[in-house]
Scaffold this active site. Structure first.
Site, mmCIF file in Angstrom:
data_model
loop_
_atom_site.group_PDB
_atom_site.id
_atom_site.type_symbol
_atom_site.label_atom_id
_atom_site.label_comp_id
_atom_site.label_asym_id
_atom_site.label_seq_id
_atom_site.Cartn_x
_atom_site.Cartn_y
_atom_site.Cartn_z
ATOM 1 N N ARG A 12 0.927 -20.780 -1.397
ATOM 2 C CA ARG A 12 -0.261 -20.669 -0.714
ATOM 3 C C ARG A 12 -1.242 -21.464 -1.528
ATOM 4 N NH1 ARG A 12 -2.444 -14.523 -0.806
ATOM 5 N NH2 ARG A 12 -0.485 -14.519 0.574
ATOM 6 N N SER A 100 -1.706 -15.503 6.101
ATOM 7 C CA SER A 100 -1.569 -14.174 5.887
ATOM 8 C C SER A 100 -2.904 -13.462 6.256
ATOM 9 C CB SER A 100 -1.062 -13.421 4.920
ATOM 10 O OG SER A 100 -1.036 -11.927 4.840
ATOM 11 N N HIS A 101 -3.639 -12.772 5.490
ATOM 12 C CA HIS A 101 -5.050 -11.937 5.634
ATOM 13 C C HIS A 101 -6.145 -12.808 4.794
ATOM 14 C CE1 HIS A 101 -3.200 -10.759 1.906
ATOM 15 N NE2 HIS A 101 -4.475 -10.691 1.366
ATOM 16 N N LYS A 110 5.957 -18.910 3.527
ATOM 17 C CA LYS A 110 6.923 -17.707 3.416
ATOM 18 C C LYS A 110 8.269 -18.412 3.646
ATOM 19 C CE LYS A 110 3.958 -13.721 3.593
ATOM 20 N NZ LYS A 110 3.532 -12.729 4.559
ATOM 21 N N ASP A 234 -3.043 -7.206 10.081
ATOM 22 C CA ASP A 234 -3.362 -8.463 9.568
ATOM 23 C C ASP A 234 -2.833 -9.827 10.088
ATOM 24 O OD1 ASP A 234 -0.582 -8.817 8.791
ATOM 25 O OD2 ASP A 234 -1.093 -9.557 6.807
ATOM 26 N N ASP A 236 -0.985 -12.258 10.152
ATOM 27 C CA ASP A 236 0.450 -12.687 10.561
ATOM 28 C C ASP A 236 1.269 -11.480 10.773
ATOM 29 O OD1 ASP A 236 0.391 -11.791 7.708
ATOM 30 O OD2 ASP A 236 2.105 -12.955 7.147
ATOM 31 N N ASP A 238 2.384 -8.564 9.213
ATOM 32 C CA ASP A 238 3.287 -7.886 8.633
ATOM 33 C C ASP A 238 2.534 -6.582 7.754
ATOM 34 O OD1 ASP A 238 1.901 -9.336 6.695
ATOM 35 O OD2 ASP A 238 3.489 -10.297 5.887
ATOM 36 N N ARG A 239 1.067 -6.693 8.128
ATOM 37 C CA ARG A 239 0.484 -5.239 7.674
ATOM 38 C C ARG A 239 -0.207 -4.543 8.472
ATOM 39 N NH1 ARG A 239 -3.178 -5.796 3.699
ATOM 40 N NH2 ARG A 239 -3.770 -7.964 3.710
ATOM 41 N N GLY A 320 0.088 -1.381 3.328
ATOM 42 C CA GLY A 320 0.210 -1.381 4.832
ATOM 43 C C GLY A 320 1.601 -2.193 5.165
ATOM 44 N N HIS A 321 2.396 -2.665 4.143
ATOM 45 C CA HIS A 321 3.762 -3.141 4.546
ATOM 46 C C HIS A 321 4.555 -1.930 4.720
ATOM 47 C CE1 HIS A 321 3.099 -7.536 3.599
ATOM 48 N NE2 HIS A 321 2.382 -7.281 2.422
HETATM 49 ZN ZN LIG Z 1 0.439 -10.698 6.191
#
Ligand SMILES: [Zn+2]
Length: 450
Positions: A12, A100-101, A110, A234, A236, A238-239, A320-321
Protein backbone atom coordinates in the site's frame (compact mmCIF):
# COMPACT_ATOMS: atom_id res chain seq x y z
CA UNK A 1 11.11 2.28 -4.78
CA UNK A 2 9.95 2.87 -1.21
CA UNK A 3 10.46 -0.51 0.56
CA UNK A 4 7.85 0.37 3.21
CA UNK A 5 4.99 -0.12 0.74
CA UNK A 6 5.42 -3.86 1.40
CA UNK A 7 3.46 -4.14 4.63
CA UNK A 8 2.20 -6.91 6.90
CA UNK A 9 -1.02 -7.75 5.03
CA UNK A 10 -0.78 -5.92 1.73
CA UNK A 11 1.18 -3.56 -0.50
CA UNK A 12 0.00 0.00 0.00
CA UNK A 13 1.19 3.53 -0.72
CA UNK A 14 0.45 7.06 -1.90
CA UNK A 15 -0.48 7.34 -5.57
CA UNK A 16 2.16 8.94 -7.84
CA UNK A 17 4.58 9.13 -4.90
CA UNK A 18 5.14 5.57 -3.61
CA UNK A 19 3.05 3.96 -6.32
CA UNK A 20 3.86 5.08 -9.86
CA UNK A 21 2.93 3.13 -13.00
CA UNK A 22 6.53 1.92 -13.16
CA UNK A 23 6.50 0.66 -9.56
CA UNK A 24 3.18 -1.08 -10.19
CA UNK A 25 4.56 -2.67 -13.38
CA UNK A 26 7.40 -4.07 -11.25
CA UNK A 27 4.89 -5.31 -8.66
CA UNK A 28 3.21 -7.12 -11.57
CA UNK A 29 6.54 -8.63 -12.62
CA UNK A 30 7.24 -9.70 -9.02
CA UNK A 31 3.78 -11.23 -8.48
CA UNK A 32 3.96 -13.05 -11.83
CA UNK A 33 7.43 -14.37 -11.03
CA UNK A 34 6.35 -15.46 -7.54
CA UNK A 35 3.22 -17.20 -8.83
CA UNK A 36 4.94 -18.86 -11.81
CA UNK A 37 7.60 -20.36 -9.51
CA UNK A 38 4.77 -21.91 -7.51
CA UNK A 39 3.28 -23.37 -10.70
CA UNK A 40 0.45 -20.76 -10.72
CA UNK A 41 -0.21 -19.36 -14.18
CA UNK A 42 -3.79 -18.00 -14.33
CA UNK A 43 -4.32 -14.88 -12.23
CA UNK A 44 -7.62 -13.04 -11.60
CA UNK A 45 -7.42 -9.24 -11.27
CA UNK A 46 -10.07 -7.17 -9.51
CA UNK A 47 -9.99 -3.50 -8.62
CA UNK A 48 -11.96 -1.00 -6.54
CA UNK A 49 -13.41 2.26 -7.91
CA UNK A 50 -10.51 4.54 -6.97
CA UNK A 51 -9.40 7.00 -9.63
CA UNK A 52 -5.91 5.46 -9.84
CA UNK A 53 -7.12 1.86 -10.05
CA UNK A 54 -7.49 1.68 -13.86
CA UNK A 55 -4.01 3.03 -14.65
CA UNK A 56 -2.58 0.57 -12.09
CA UNK A 57 -4.63 -2.28 -13.55
CA UNK A 58 -2.96 -1.72 -16.95
CA UNK A 59 0.53 -1.56 -15.43
CA UNK A 60 -0.06 -4.62 -13.24
CA UNK A 61 -1.45 -6.71 -16.12
CA UNK A 62 1.48 -5.72 -18.31
CA UNK A 63 3.89 -6.91 -15.60
CA UNK A 64 2.06 -10.20 -15.08
CA UNK A 65 1.81 -11.08 -18.77
CA UNK A 66 5.49 -10.21 -19.30
CA UNK A 67 6.37 -13.04 -16.90
CA UNK A 68 4.17 -15.46 -18.87
CA UNK A 69 1.12 -15.48 -16.56
CA UNK A 70 -2.36 -15.28 -18.11
CA UNK A 71 -4.66 -12.63 -16.64
CA UNK A 72 -8.43 -12.80 -16.18
CA UNK A 73 -9.55 -9.19 -15.81
CA UNK A 74 -12.64 -9.06 -13.55
CA UNK A 75 -13.12 -5.31 -13.86
CA UNK A 76 -14.36 -3.27 -10.88
CA UNK A 77 -15.48 -5.40 -7.93
CA UNK A 78 -15.27 -5.73 -4.15
CA UNK A 79 -12.33 -7.52 -2.51
CA UNK A 80 -14.60 -10.42 -1.43
CA UNK A 81 -15.75 -10.83 -5.05
CA UNK A 82 -12.09 -11.27 -6.02
CA UNK A 83 -11.88 -13.95 -3.27
CA UNK A 84 -15.12 -15.49 -4.61
CA UNK A 85 -13.59 -15.69 -8.11
CA UNK A 86 -10.79 -17.85 -6.73
CA UNK A 87 -13.30 -20.49 -5.63
CA UNK A 88 -15.75 -20.01 -8.47
CA UNK A 89 -13.41 -19.88 -11.49
CA UNK A 90 -10.85 -22.24 -10.03
CA UNK A 91 -7.86 -20.23 -11.29
CA UNK A 92 -4.44 -20.14 -9.67
CA UNK A 93 -4.35 -16.85 -7.82
CA UNK A 94 -5.60 -13.29 -7.70
CA UNK A 95 -4.66 -9.69 -7.05
CA UNK A 96 -7.04 -7.02 -5.78
CA UNK A 97 -6.15 -3.39 -6.51
CA UNK A 98 -7.59 -1.48 -3.55
CA UNK A 99 -6.89 1.24 -1.03
CA UNK A 100 -9.67 -0.19 1.17
CA UNK A 101 -10.95 2.54 3.53
CA UNK A 102 -7.99 4.90 3.13
CA UNK A 103 -8.18 8.45 1.67
CA UNK A 104 -8.52 8.79 -2.15
CA UNK A 105 -4.79 9.41 -2.71
CA UNK A 106 -3.92 5.91 -1.43
CA UNK A 107 -4.06 2.65 -3.31
CA UNK A 108 -2.65 -0.82 -2.87
CA UNK A 109 -2.67 -4.54 -3.64
CA UNK A 110 -3.89 -7.65 -1.84
CA UNK A 111 -2.30 -10.77 -3.29
CA UNK A 112 -3.72 -14.32 -3.20
CA UNK A 113 -1.87 -17.50 -4.15
CA UNK A 114 -4.47 -20.19 -4.73
CA UNK A 115 -7.24 -19.12 -2.34
CA UNK A 116 -4.74 -18.02 0.33
CA UNK A 117 -4.10 -14.29 0.96
CA UNK A 118 -0.36 -13.88 1.43
CA UNK A 119 1.06 -11.90 4.37
CA UNK A 120 4.20 -11.18 6.39
CA UNK A 121 7.34 -12.82 4.98
CA UNK A 122 5.57 -13.80 1.73
CA UNK A 123 4.96 -10.12 0.93
CA UNK A 124 8.60 -9.31 1.71
CA UNK A 125 9.56 -11.98 -0.86
CA UNK A 126 7.85 -9.88 -3.55
CA UNK A 127 9.98 -6.89 -2.51
CA UNK A 128 13.15 -9.01 -2.70
CA UNK A 129 12.28 -10.21 -6.23
CA UNK A 130 12.02 -6.55 -7.34
CA UNK A 131 15.21 -5.48 -5.55
CA UNK A 132 17.13 -8.34 -7.21
CA UNK A 133 15.50 -7.71 -10.62
CA UNK A 134 15.11 -11.48 -10.82
CA UNK A 135 12.02 -11.80 -13.07
CA UNK A 136 10.58 -14.69 -15.10
CA UNK A 137 9.81 -14.04 -18.78
CA UNK A 138 7.06 -15.15 -21.16
CA UNK A 139 4.00 -14.04 -23.11
CA UNK A 140 0.74 -14.18 -21.18
CA UNK A 141 -2.65 -13.16 -22.50
CA UNK A 142 -5.47 -11.06 -20.99
CA UNK A 143 -9.16 -12.03 -21.10
CA UNK A 144 -12.20 -10.41 -19.45
CA UNK A 145 -14.79 -12.05 -17.24
CA UNK A 146 -17.93 -10.58 -15.61
CA UNK A 147 -17.66 -12.12 -12.15
CA UNK A 148 -20.03 -9.60 -10.52
CA UNK A 149 -23.07 -11.20 -12.22
CA UNK A 150 -22.06 -14.71 -11.14
CA UNK A 151 -21.55 -13.46 -7.59
CA UNK A 152 -24.92 -11.73 -7.41
CA UNK A 153 -26.76 -14.83 -8.64
CA UNK A 154 -24.82 -17.05 -6.25
CA UNK A 155 -25.62 -14.84 -3.25
CA UNK A 156 -29.30 -14.42 -4.13
CA UNK A 157 -29.74 -18.20 -4.21
CA UNK A 158 -28.47 -18.51 -0.63
CA UNK A 159 -31.24 -16.47 1.01
CA UNK A 160 -35.00 -16.10 1.41
CA UNK A 161 -36.26 -13.61 3.97
CA UNK A 162 -39.47 -14.23 5.91
CA UNK A 163 -40.19 -10.53 6.45
CA UNK A 164 -39.83 -7.35 4.43
CA UNK A 165 -37.36 -5.17 6.31
CA UNK A 166 -36.56 -1.49 5.79
CA UNK A 167 -32.80 -1.16 5.51
CA UNK A 168 -30.57 1.85 4.84
CA UNK A 169 -27.35 1.06 2.97
CA UNK A 170 -24.37 3.45 3.02
CA UNK A 171 -21.64 2.31 0.65
CA UNK A 172 -19.64 5.55 1.02
CA UNK A 173 -19.44 5.69 -2.82
CA UNK A 174 -17.20 2.60 -2.74
CA UNK A 175 -17.63 -0.63 -4.69
CA UNK A 176 -20.36 -2.26 -2.59
CA UNK A 177 -23.44 -0.15 -3.42
CA UNK A 178 -23.90 -1.31 -6.99
CA UNK A 179 -23.62 -4.93 -5.85
CA UNK A 180 -25.75 -5.02 -2.72
CA UNK A 181 -28.62 -2.71 -3.71
CA UNK A 182 -29.86 -4.90 -6.62
CA UNK A 183 -29.29 -8.07 -4.57
CA UNK A 184 -31.40 -6.77 -1.66
CA UNK A 185 -34.15 -5.57 -4.00
CA UNK A 186 -34.33 -9.00 -5.63
CA UNK A 187 -34.61 -10.53 -2.15
CA UNK A 188 -37.59 -8.30 -1.32
CA UNK A 189 -35.84 -5.88 1.07
CA UNK A 190 -37.01 -2.27 1.07
CA UNK A 191 -33.65 -0.54 0.47
CA UNK A 192 -32.89 3.09 1.26
CA UNK A 193 -29.60 3.68 -0.61
CA UNK A 194 -27.13 6.34 0.56
CA UNK A 195 -23.93 7.04 -1.41
CA UNK A 196 -24.44 3.84 -3.39
CA UNK A 197 -23.03 4.96 -6.74
CA UNK A 198 -19.30 4.54 -7.22
CA UNK A 199 -17.19 7.69 -7.03
CA UNK A 200 -13.47 7.43 -6.35
CA UNK A 201 -13.42 10.99 -4.99
CA UNK A 202 -15.58 9.79 -2.06
CA UNK A 203 -17.40 13.15 -2.08
CA UNK A 204 -19.60 12.65 1.01
CA UNK A 205 -17.34 10.82 3.48
CA UNK A 206 -14.58 8.21 3.53
CA UNK A 207 -15.92 4.70 3.12
CA UNK A 208 -14.79 3.68 6.62
CA UNK A 209 -17.61 2.51 8.92
CA UNK A 210 -15.41 2.32 12.04
CA UNK A 211 -15.28 6.12 12.19
CA UNK A 212 -18.27 7.60 14.00
CA UNK A 213 -18.43 10.69 11.79
CA UNK A 214 -18.94 8.50 8.70
CA UNK A 215 -22.06 6.96 10.25
CA UNK A 216 -23.85 10.22 11.13
CA UNK A 217 -25.79 10.32 7.85
CA UNK A 218 -27.11 6.75 8.11
CA UNK A 219 -27.99 7.26 11.80
CA UNK A 220 -30.18 10.27 11.05
CA UNK A 221 -31.81 8.43 8.12
CA UNK A 222 -32.75 5.54 10.45
CA UNK A 223 -34.14 7.90 13.08
CA UNK A 224 -36.09 10.04 10.61
CA UNK A 225 -37.60 7.15 8.68
CA UNK A 226 -37.94 4.63 11.54
CA UNK A 227 -36.02 1.90 9.69
CA UNK A 228 -35.17 -1.60 10.94
CA UNK A 229 -31.44 -1.15 10.56
CA UNK A 230 -28.60 0.54 8.68
CA UNK A 231 -25.61 -1.14 7.10
CA UNK A 232 -22.43 0.71 6.10
CA UNK A 233 -19.43 -0.63 4.21
CA UNK A 234 -15.80 0.20 3.66
CA UNK A 235 -14.58 1.02 0.16
CA UNK A 236 -13.70 -2.49 -0.96
CA UNK A 237 -16.44 -4.37 0.88
CA UNK A 238 -14.60 -6.46 3.43
CA UNK A 239 -15.66 -4.48 6.51
CA UNK A 240 -19.16 -3.82 7.79
CA UNK A 241 -20.66 -1.27 10.17
CA UNK A 242 -24.13 -1.75 11.69
CA UNK A 243 -26.56 0.76 13.17
CA UNK A 244 -29.63 -0.58 15.01
CA UNK A 245 -33.26 0.56 14.74
CA UNK A 246 -32.69 3.24 17.40
CA UNK A 247 -29.73 4.74 15.55
CA UNK A 248 -27.16 3.19 17.89
CA UNK A 249 -23.92 1.76 16.47
CA UNK A 250 -23.46 -1.99 16.93
CA UNK A 251 -19.68 -2.56 17.00
CA UNK A 252 -18.05 -5.72 15.66
CA UNK A 253 -18.06 -7.57 18.98
CA UNK A 254 -21.80 -7.05 19.60
CA UNK A 255 -22.55 -8.04 16.05
CA UNK A 256 -20.57 -11.23 16.64
CA UNK A 257 -22.93 -12.06 19.54
CA UNK A 258 -25.86 -12.09 17.09
CA UNK A 259 -24.02 -14.25 14.55
CA UNK A 260 -22.52 -16.66 17.08
CA UNK A 261 -25.89 -17.33 18.78
CA UNK A 262 -27.40 -18.08 15.38
CA UNK A 263 -24.63 -20.49 14.42
CA UNK A 264 -24.46 -22.21 17.81
CA UNK A 265 -28.15 -23.10 17.52
CA UNK A 266 -27.37 -25.14 14.41
CA UNK A 267 -23.83 -26.22 15.30
CA UNK A 268 -23.70 -26.83 19.07
CA UNK A 269 -20.18 -26.68 20.48
CA UNK A 270 -18.75 -24.86 17.45
CA UNK A 271 -15.47 -22.94 17.74
CA UNK A 272 -15.77 -19.17 17.24
CA UNK A 273 -12.81 -16.81 16.89
CA UNK A 274 -12.58 -13.10 17.72
CA UNK A 275 -9.68 -10.71 18.10
CA UNK A 276 -8.12 -9.38 21.31
CA UNK A 277 -9.97 -6.06 21.08
CA UNK A 278 -13.40 -7.66 21.57
CA UNK A 279 -15.59 -7.35 24.67
CA UNK A 280 -15.43 -9.91 27.46
CA UNK A 281 -19.19 -10.26 27.02
CA UNK A 282 -18.76 -11.75 23.55
CA UNK A 283 -16.50 -14.52 24.91
CA UNK A 284 -18.84 -15.13 27.87
CA UNK A 285 -21.86 -15.27 25.56
CA UNK A 286 -20.23 -17.82 23.23
CA UNK A 287 -19.42 -20.03 26.24
CA UNK A 288 -22.89 -19.58 27.74
CA UNK A 289 -24.39 -20.78 24.46
CA UNK A 290 -22.21 -23.88 24.45
CA UNK A 291 -19.57 -22.66 22.02
CA UNK A 292 -15.80 -22.82 22.21
CA UNK A 293 -14.45 -19.25 22.14
CA UNK A 294 -10.94 -18.49 20.91
CA UNK A 295 -9.36 -15.06 21.43
CA UNK A 296 -6.89 -14.44 18.59
CA UNK A 297 -4.57 -11.86 17.07
CA UNK A 298 -5.93 -8.84 15.23
CA UNK A 299 -5.41 -8.94 11.44
CA UNK A 300 -7.64 -10.48 8.79
CA UNK A 301 -4.96 -12.79 7.36
CA UNK A 302 -4.10 -14.13 10.83
CA UNK A 303 -7.77 -14.69 11.70
CA UNK A 304 -8.38 -16.51 8.41
CA UNK A 305 -5.38 -18.78 8.98
CA UNK A 306 -6.55 -19.64 12.52
CA UNK A 307 -10.06 -20.31 11.24
CA UNK A 308 -8.75 -22.90 8.80
CA UNK A 309 -6.57 -24.49 11.46
CA UNK A 310 -9.40 -25.06 13.96
CA UNK A 311 -12.28 -25.41 11.43
CA UNK A 312 -14.25 -22.52 12.93
CA UNK A 313 -17.57 -21.74 11.19
CA UNK A 314 -17.36 -18.07 12.25
CA UNK A 315 -14.76 -15.45 13.12
CA UNK A 316 -14.90 -11.71 13.49
CA UNK A 317 -12.94 -8.63 14.39
CA UNK A 318 -13.87 -5.49 16.26
CA UNK A 319 -13.03 -3.60 13.06
CA UNK A 320 -15.96 -5.19 11.18
CA UNK A 321 -14.17 -7.96 9.27
CA UNK A 322 -16.61 -10.90 9.65
CA UNK A 323 -15.70 -14.35 8.31
CA UNK A 324 -18.31 -17.04 7.66
CA UNK A 325 -17.15 -20.62 7.13
CA UNK A 326 -20.72 -21.76 7.84
CA UNK A 327 -22.56 -21.99 4.48
CA UNK A 328 -19.78 -19.88 2.89
CA UNK A 329 -16.08 -19.85 1.95
CA UNK A 330 -14.49 -18.50 5.16
CA UNK A 331 -13.34 -15.09 3.95
CA UNK A 332 -14.47 -11.66 5.13
CA UNK A 333 -17.33 -10.57 2.88
CA UNK A 334 -19.34 -7.65 4.27
CA UNK A 335 -22.17 -8.12 1.73
CA UNK A 336 -22.57 -11.73 2.81
CA UNK A 337 -22.41 -10.69 6.50
CA UNK A 338 -25.12 -8.06 5.82
CA UNK A 339 -27.42 -10.72 4.37
CA UNK A 340 -26.79 -13.07 7.30
CA UNK A 341 -27.81 -10.25 9.67
CA UNK A 342 -30.97 -9.44 7.71
CA UNK A 343 -31.79 -13.17 7.77
CA UNK A 344 -31.46 -13.27 11.58
CA UNK A 345 -33.71 -10.24 12.04
CA UNK A 346 -36.25 -11.40 9.45
CA UNK A 347 -36.54 -14.72 11.33
CA UNK A 348 -37.60 -13.15 14.63
CA UNK A 349 -40.18 -10.67 15.87
CA UNK A 350 -37.48 -8.83 17.78
CA UNK A 351 -35.45 -5.75 16.91
CA UNK A 352 -31.65 -5.73 17.13
CA UNK A 353 -31.74 -3.92 20.48
CA UNK A 354 -34.22 -6.48 21.86
CA UNK A 355 -32.01 -9.33 20.65
CA UNK A 356 -29.05 -7.81 22.52
CA UNK A 357 -30.97 -6.61 25.59
CA UNK A 358 -29.73 -9.46 27.81
CA UNK A 359 -26.05 -8.56 27.39
CA UNK A 360 -24.76 -7.22 30.72
CA UNK A 361 -24.23 -3.47 30.77
CA UNK A 362 -20.58 -2.61 30.29
CA UNK A 363 -18.53 0.50 29.76
CA UNK A 364 -16.00 0.54 26.95
CA UNK A 365 -13.67 2.97 25.29
CA UNK A 366 -13.27 3.04 21.53
CA UNK A 367 -9.85 2.14 20.17
CA UNK A 368 -7.33 4.64 21.50
CA UNK A 369 -4.35 5.04 19.21
CA UNK A 370 -1.14 6.73 20.31
CA UNK A 371 1.82 7.42 18.06
CA UNK A 372 4.81 5.17 18.78
CA UNK A 373 7.65 4.54 16.34
CA UNK A 374 8.01 1.16 14.65
CA UNK A 375 11.46 0.79 16.27
CA UNK A 376 10.18 0.86 19.84
CA UNK A 377 6.50 -0.20 19.74
CA UNK A 378 7.19 -3.92 20.33
CA UNK A 379 9.74 -3.10 23.07
CA UNK A 380 7.04 -1.15 24.91
CA UNK A 381 4.88 -4.27 24.92
CA UNK A 382 7.77 -6.47 26.16
CA UNK A 383 8.54 -3.99 28.95
CA UNK A 384 4.92 -3.88 30.00
CA UNK A 385 4.75 -7.69 30.13
CA UNK A 386 7.86 -7.82 32.31
CA UNK A 387 6.42 -5.28 34.71
CA UNK A 388 3.10 -7.08 35.06
CA UNK A 389 4.42 -10.63 35.23
CA UNK A 390 3.61 -12.36 38.53
CA UNK A 391 1.47 -9.44 39.73
CA UNK A 392 -1.44 -9.36 37.28
CA UNK A 393 -3.25 -11.84 35.02
CA UNK A 394 -2.77 -11.12 31.36
CA UNK A 395 -3.16 -12.68 27.92
CA UNK A 396 -0.26 -12.00 25.56
CA UNK A 397 -1.47 -13.53 22.31
CA UNK A 398 -1.22 -10.08 20.63
CA UNK A 399 0.04 -7.24 22.81
CA UNK A 400 -1.04 -7.45 26.46
CA UNK A 401 -4.66 -7.83 27.60
CA UNK A 402 -4.64 -7.32 31.38
CA UNK A 403 -7.53 -9.06 33.13
CA UNK A 404 -9.20 -7.73 36.27
CA UNK A 405 -12.26 -9.21 38.03
CA UNK A 406 -14.40 -6.34 36.76
CA UNK A 407 -12.78 -5.34 33.48
CA UNK A 408 -9.75 -5.47 31.23
CA UNK A 409 -7.33 -3.26 29.35
CA UNK A 410 -5.45 -3.95 26.12
CA UNK A 411 -2.21 -2.47 24.82
CA UNK A 412 -0.96 -3.80 21.49
CA UNK A 413 1.48 -2.68 18.82
CA UNK A 414 -0.18 -2.17 15.44
CA UNK A 415 1.27 -4.42 12.71
CA UNK A 416 0.55 -1.84 10.05
CA UNK A 417 1.26 1.60 11.56
CA UNK A 418 3.64 3.29 14.04
CA UNK A 419 0.93 3.14 16.67
CA UNK A 420 0.08 1.58 20.03
CA UNK A 421 -3.59 0.62 20.21
CA UNK A 422 -5.39 0.58 23.55
CA UNK A 423 -8.90 -0.39 24.54
CA UNK A 424 -10.61 -0.73 27.92
CA UNK A 425 -13.79 -2.27 29.30
CA UNK A 426 -15.26 -2.39 32.83
CA UNK A 427 -18.47 -3.01 34.76
CA UNK A 428 -18.80 0.62 35.83
CA UNK A 429 -17.78 4.01 34.52
CA UNK A 430 -15.65 4.68 37.57
CA UNK A 431 -13.81 1.40 37.24
CA UNK A 432 -13.26 2.01 33.51
CA UNK A 433 -11.54 5.28 34.36
CA UNK A 434 -9.38 3.58 37.02
CA UNK A 435 -8.24 0.76 34.73
CA UNK A 436 -7.55 3.20 31.92
CA UNK A 437 -5.51 5.54 34.16
CA UNK A 438 -3.58 2.63 35.68
CA UNK A 439 -2.52 1.16 32.32
CA UNK A 440 -1.94 4.47 30.55
CA UNK A 441 0.36 5.66 33.33
CA UNK A 442 2.37 2.43 33.12
CA UNK A 443 2.75 2.88 29.35
CA UNK A 444 3.73 6.56 29.81
CA UNK A 445 6.46 5.63 32.27
CA UNK A 446 7.82 2.96 29.90
CA UNK A 447 7.81 5.45 27.01
CA UNK A 448 9.80 7.94 29.14
CA UNK A 449 12.39 5.27 29.95
CA UNK A 450 12.90 3.87 26.43
ZN1 LIG B 1 -11.44 -3.08 3.20
Amino acid sequence: MNPFIFREYDIRGIVNKDLTNDVVYKIGLACGTYMKRKGKLKINIGGDCRLSTEQFREALMKGLTTTGCDVINLGICTTPILYFSLFHLNNDGGIMITGSHNPPNFNGFKVCVGTHTIYGEEIQNLRKIIEQGDFETGNGIVSNYNIVNDYKEFIIEQFTFKKKLNVAIDAGNGTVGEVIVPVLKRLGVNVIPLNCTMDGNFPVHHPDPTVLKNLEQIISEIKNKHLDLGIAFDGDGDRIGIVNEKGKIIWGDQLMILYSRDILKKQPGATIISDVKCSKHLYDDIKRNGGHAIMWKTGHSLIKAKMKEVHAPLAGEMSGHIFFGDRYFGYDDAVYAALRLIEIIANTDKTISQLLSDIPQSYVTPEIRIHCSDEIKFRVIDNLKNELRGKYDFIDIDGVRIIFDDGWGLVRASNTQPVLVMRFEADSEKRLEEIKTFIESKVDRILERI
